[in-house]
Design a protein around this motif. Structure first.
Motif, mmCIF file in Angstrom:
data_model
loop_
_atom_site.group_PDB
_atom_site.id
_atom_site.type_symbol
_atom_site.label_atom_id
_atom_site.label_comp_id
_atom_site.label_asym_id
_atom_site.label_seq_id
_atom_site.Cartn_x
_atom_site.Cartn_y
_atom_site.Cartn_z
ATOM 1 N N VAL A 329 66.085 114.753 44.394
ATOM 2 C CA VAL A 329 67.009 115.779 43.685
ATOM 3 C C VAL A 329 66.483 116.941 43.395
ATOM 4 C CG1 VAL A 329 68.983 116.084 41.972
ATOM 5 C CG2 VAL A 329 68.601 113.678 43.256
ATOM 6 N N PRO A 330 66.435 118.278 43.941
ATOM 7 C CA PRO A 330 66.036 119.214 43.279
ATOM 8 C C PRO A 330 66.110 119.593 41.854
ATOM 9 C CG PRO A 330 67.322 119.766 45.156
ATOM 10 C CD PRO A 330 67.496 118.340 44.779
ATOM 11 N N LEU A 331 65.095 120.140 41.617
ATOM 12 C CA LEU A 331 65.215 120.382 39.894
ATOM 13 C C LEU A 331 66.450 121.100 39.345
ATOM 14 C CD1 LEU A 331 62.490 120.386 38.261
ATOM 15 C CD2 LEU A 331 62.595 122.842 37.838
ATOM 16 N N LEU A 352 62.678 118.162 27.322
ATOM 17 C CA LEU A 352 63.172 118.385 28.743
ATOM 18 C C LEU A 352 63.589 119.506 28.864
ATOM 19 C CD1 LEU A 352 62.217 115.261 29.063
ATOM 20 C CD2 LEU A 352 64.682 115.101 30.014
ATOM 21 N N MET A 353 64.350 120.234 28.047
ATOM 22 C CA MET A 353 64.871 121.744 28.093
ATOM 23 C C MET A 353 63.646 122.461 28.298
ATOM 24 S SD MET A 353 67.764 122.743 25.358
ATOM 25 C CE MET A 353 67.056 124.679 25.843
ATOM 26 N N GLU A 354 62.600 122.335 27.445
ATOM 27 C CA GLU A 354 61.476 123.128 27.538
ATOM 28 C C GLU A 354 60.661 123.170 28.866
ATOM 29 O OE1 GLU A 354 59.852 124.556 24.667
ATOM 30 O OE2 GLU A 354 58.039 125.179 25.627
ATOM 31 N N TYR A 355 60.985 122.047 29.556
ATOM 32 C CA TYR A 355 60.327 121.896 30.905
ATOM 33 C C TYR A 355 61.295 122.804 31.757
ATOM 34 C CZ TYR A 355 60.070 119.523 35.500
ATOM 35 O OH TYR A 355 59.547 119.283 36.780
ATOM 36 N N TYR A 356 62.647 123.010 31.713
ATOM 37 C CA TYR A 356 63.247 123.818 32.457
ATOM 38 C C TYR A 356 63.367 125.331 32.011
ATOM 39 C CZ TYR A 356 65.462 119.998 34.717
ATOM 40 O OH TYR A 356 65.967 118.997 35.493
ATOM 41 N N ARG A 358 60.423 126.744 31.000
ATOM 42 C CA ARG A 358 59.287 126.939 31.490
ATOM 43 C C ARG A 358 59.237 127.208 33.129
ATOM 44 N NH1 ARG A 358 54.179 125.423 28.016
ATOM 45 N NH2 ARG A 358 54.967 125.249 26.190
ATOM 46 N N ARG A 359 60.265 126.669 33.843
ATOM 47 C CA ARG A 359 60.505 127.039 35.065
ATOM 48 C C ARG A 359 61.446 128.072 35.358
ATOM 49 N NH1 ARG A 359 57.984 123.143 34.390
ATOM 50 N NH2 ARG A 359 56.416 122.102 35.641
ATOM 51 N N GLY A 360 61.834 128.926 34.477
ATOM 52 C CA GLY A 360 62.667 129.975 34.877
ATOM 53 C C GLY A 360 64.187 130.039 34.567
ATOM 54 N N LEU A 361 64.445 128.821 34.049
ATOM 55 C CA LEU A 361 66.187 128.837 33.400
ATOM 56 C C LEU A 361 66.078 129.559 32.150
ATOM 57 C CD1 LEU A 361 66.135 126.543 35.891
ATOM 58 C CD2 LEU A 361 67.809 125.474 34.223
ATOM 59 N N THR A 362 67.315 130.018 31.847
ATOM 60 C CA THR A 362 67.391 130.563 30.533
ATOM 61 C C THR A 362 67.672 129.499 29.496
ATOM 62 O OG1 THR A 362 69.709 130.763 30.878
ATOM 63 C CG2 THR A 362 68.469 132.626 31.464
ATOM 64 N N THR A 363 67.637 129.659 28.371
ATOM 65 C CA THR A 363 67.809 128.630 27.483
ATOM 66 C C THR A 363 69.037 127.869 27.578
ATOM 67 O OG1 THR A 363 66.390 129.968 25.598
ATOM 68 C CG2 THR A 363 67.920 128.145 24.930
ATOM 69 N N GLN A 364 70.004 128.755 27.906
ATOM 70 C CA GLN A 364 71.554 128.451 27.845
ATOM 71 C C GLN A 364 71.764 127.364 29.323
ATOM 72 O OE1 GLN A 364 73.947 128.568 25.636
ATOM 73 N NE2 GLN A 364 75.064 126.943 26.980
ATOM 74 N N GLU A 365 71.076 128.093 30.457
ATOM 75 C CA GLU A 365 70.994 127.253 31.553
ATOM 76 C C GLU A 365 70.375 125.780 31.593
ATOM 77 O OE1 GLU A 365 71.044 130.882 34.519
ATOM 78 O OE2 GLU A 365 69.113 130.149 34.058
#
Ligand SMILES: O=C([O-])CC(=O)C(=O)O
Ligand SMILES: [Mg+2]
Length: 620
Positions: A329-331, A352-356, A358-365
């Motif tokens: 399942v893609p990120l 886990l949010m931090e992981y996202y 750091r991969r370019g998502l905004t905090t809200q996303e």
């Protein structure tokens, strides 16, 4: 220390030895104990000066005792002849004896008690046995057995193994810290016993968790056992069973109010900083509100971290990174449902949010990927109750049209790719919930696998068993639990023969020992978020090709020391990046010239590895 003391440094060694030899062994023991009391008050533990110790003391000091491994020279020089059997044994033989005894004990608690006596008599042998048999013995010195030990700690008590500081003694915290026989402990695990594993408020009995975690600092990361300090802060207990138990060792009073404990905590943390300025403090099993509050309050002023918030967060992230890769399942399509919104649930979700991000998502996303569920259902801003402060960050607004009261309803609505349990509620991942998880992942396309992490400890609190997970997902779940499960072999009836499914133990033991070791060796003045995140990332990269091939997301437990070394190495570098390492700059520059090689060999040179047996030289 006064010069008139019989063992003062002005007294000649020869006169001490003649006096010791003249005394009977029993008299001598009493004499030594009196001496203990005095030197501890002066905080000058000359008693530990090996040059002054008699043979009998060598056998009675767990950190000096080598059992039957003393060499002939050592036996003569230390007046040991006759005090132990004549035979000389290697560590393998002594370990074999210990394992035979452990295996002969009927219950895990009996096995634990044997190990605990071994530790009190011969530390090197205890750690050699644990390290060489970690898969079999970790469940005894740590979760799940340690949970039972904590429940019965006051009844099982035979000897002190920690610092026990009650709120009634708050004026003497510094004295108590100085009474600890080791002058410079490097790592302390402190609990107030208010939320031990998933077992709730155990009061002073929770000290078992501090003792168990520190045993793993040594076994899993090689911190010298004499540099570890277990502490329990006794602030009363609301546990009726304890309050009624005539053998209960703690204060027989209800827990003090939050503000009173806060003052006590401030005093404790200040005293720690005064007496042991370089010691790293690990907060363990404080109930949720206090866990967050104390972490926030001290993280910028003291060398500390919270294992349940940050350690659990990092270990789950470490496994989750590998799980996403295996899941198909893609990120960007990952959606996570968390059952449990306490210190661990929120700590893990933030990591886990931090992981996202750091991969370019905004905090809200990134935040939108998480649905937290507690006993009242989906955590939302406006579901009608007053949300605890720590839950607000992940509170959602999805309930505008309908209320989601149960986990099943949330799963049906969210269609998650991952289900994480930190509820301390056995069996709350029921067959319908797990089947619904699998169904929602299958609906996304062929070859996709659900991520299922029932993380509560001990086993009696696990949200589901490994067997159930395999049964209800047709062996598809990528599974990690907090406490250990055994592999399962199933005959599928197919041509390829039986299939073996391997569980993962997503336990903090893969993070806190390496994080603590890295912080100590880097002389980190703070434990920063970057250090914690780096620990998780390093853990995810520490698997061997063979482990990856077997579909594992954590290293095999037999390799936990190697994984801790990788974690410690990266944590040290992160401390430097963050500017919190107190090591001299020249040291870093020198290491950098050699890449990781020099840093790794430095770490290896610092860690404890008990080889102090018949064939080892120079330890006496
Ligand atoms: O001790 C463990 O196994 C993990 C942990 O911190 C907890 O469950 O509180
Ligand atoms: Mg804990």
């Amino acid at each position: 220390m006064t010069s008139s003391h019989p063992l003062s440094t002005t007294t000649s060694l020869a006169s001490i030895e003649s006096r010791v030899q003249a005394a009977s062994l029993d008299q001598h023991r009493g004499y030594a104990q009196n001496h203990y009391a005095e030197v501890h008050q002066d905080h000058e533990p000359e008693y530990f000066d090996k040059t002054m110790a008699s043979g009998y003391q060598f056998l009675r000091e767990p950190q000096w005792n080598k059992g039957l491994a003393f060499t002939p020279d050592q036996r003569i020089n230390k007046n040991l002849t006759g005090l132990i059997p004549h035979t000389i044994e290697s560590y393998q033989t002594q370990c074999a004896r210990a394992m035979k005894m452990i295996q002969s004990r009927p219950t895990p608690i009996d096995k634990y008690l044997y190990l605990s006596s071994l530790k009190a008599e011969n530390i090197d042998l205890f750690y050699r046995v644990v390290m060489d048999n970690i898969r079999e013995l970790m469940p005894l010195v740590y979760t799940p057995t340690i949970g039972d030990v904590c429940l019965q700690y006051s009844s099982l008590y035979t000897r002190p193994e920690a610092l026990y500081i009650s709120i009634k003694q708050r004026r003497s915290i510094r004295t108590m810290l100085r009474n600890w026989p080791c002058k410079k402990p490097e790592i302390c695990v402190v609990t107030d016993g208010s939320r031990i594993l998933g077992l709730g408020d155990l009061g002073i009995n929770g000290v078992g968790i501090s003792i168990g975690k520190l045993a793993l600092y040594t076994a899993a990361a090689g911190i010298d056992p004499s540099k570890t300090l277990p502490i329990v802060l006794d602030c009363g207990t609301d546990n009726e069973t304890n309050l009624q138990d005539p053998l209960y060792l703690g204060l027989r009073q209800r827990r003090v109010p939050v503000d009173v404990q806060q003052e006590f905590m401030d005093e404790f943390m200040d005293a720690v900083k005064d007496v042991f300025p370089e010691m790293v403090v690990q907060f363990e099993d404080f109930e949720t509100e206090k866990a967050f509050k104390y972490l926030d309050r001290y993280r910028n002023t003291h060398r500390c971290f919270n294992d349940d918030v940050q350690g659990t967060g990092a270990v789950v992230l470490g496994g989750y990174i590998g799980a996403v890769e295996n899941s198909g399942v893609p990120l960007e399509e990952q959606r996570l449902v968390f059952m449990g919104a306490g210190s661990a649930g929120v700590g893990v979700a933030k990591q886990l949010m931090e992981y996202y991000t750091r991969r370019g998502l905004t905090t809200q996303e990134a935040r939108d990927k998480f649905w937290l569920v507690d006993t009242k259902g989906l955590v939302t801003h406006d579901r009608g109750d007053r949300l605890a402060e720590h839950k607000k960050y992940f509170a959602r607004t999805d309930n505008r049209e309908r209320q989601f009261r149960t986990l099943e309803e949330v799963i049906e609505y969210v269609k998650p790719s991952a289900l994480v349990g930190l509820t301390a509620t056995f069996g709350c991942f029921t067959e319908p919930t797990i089947r619904a998880l699998k169904w929602s992942v299958d609906a996304g396309g062929a070859g996709r696998r659900p991520i299922l992490f029932p993380l509560s400890n001990p086993l009696t609190k696990a949200e589901c068993t490994f067997e159930q997970a395999m049964e209800w997902t047709d062996g598809q779940a990528i599974f990690a639990s907090g406490s250990p499960f055994s592999p399962i072999t199933k005959n599928t009836g197919g041509e390829s023969g039986p299939v073996t499914y391997l569980p993962n133990q997503g336990n903090n033991v893969y993070v806190f020992p390496g994080l603590g070791l890295g912080a100590i060796l880097a002389k980190a003045t703070r434990v920063t978020d970057e250090m914690v995140y780096t620990a998780a990332d390093a853990l995810s990269k520490s698997l061997t090709a063979d482990e990856l091939h077997a579909g594992l997301i954590y290293p095999r437990i037999e390799r936990v020391r190697e994984a801790s070394l990788v974690v410690a190495r990266e944590v040290m570098k992160a401390a430097r990046r963050d500017g919190v390492s107190d090591l001299p700059e020249e040291q870093w520059v020198e290491w950098e010239e050699w890449g990781d090689v020099a840093l790794v060999s430095f770490i290896k040179s610092q860690v404890y590895d008990p080889v102090s047996f018949a064939d080892a030289k120079g330890r006496l």
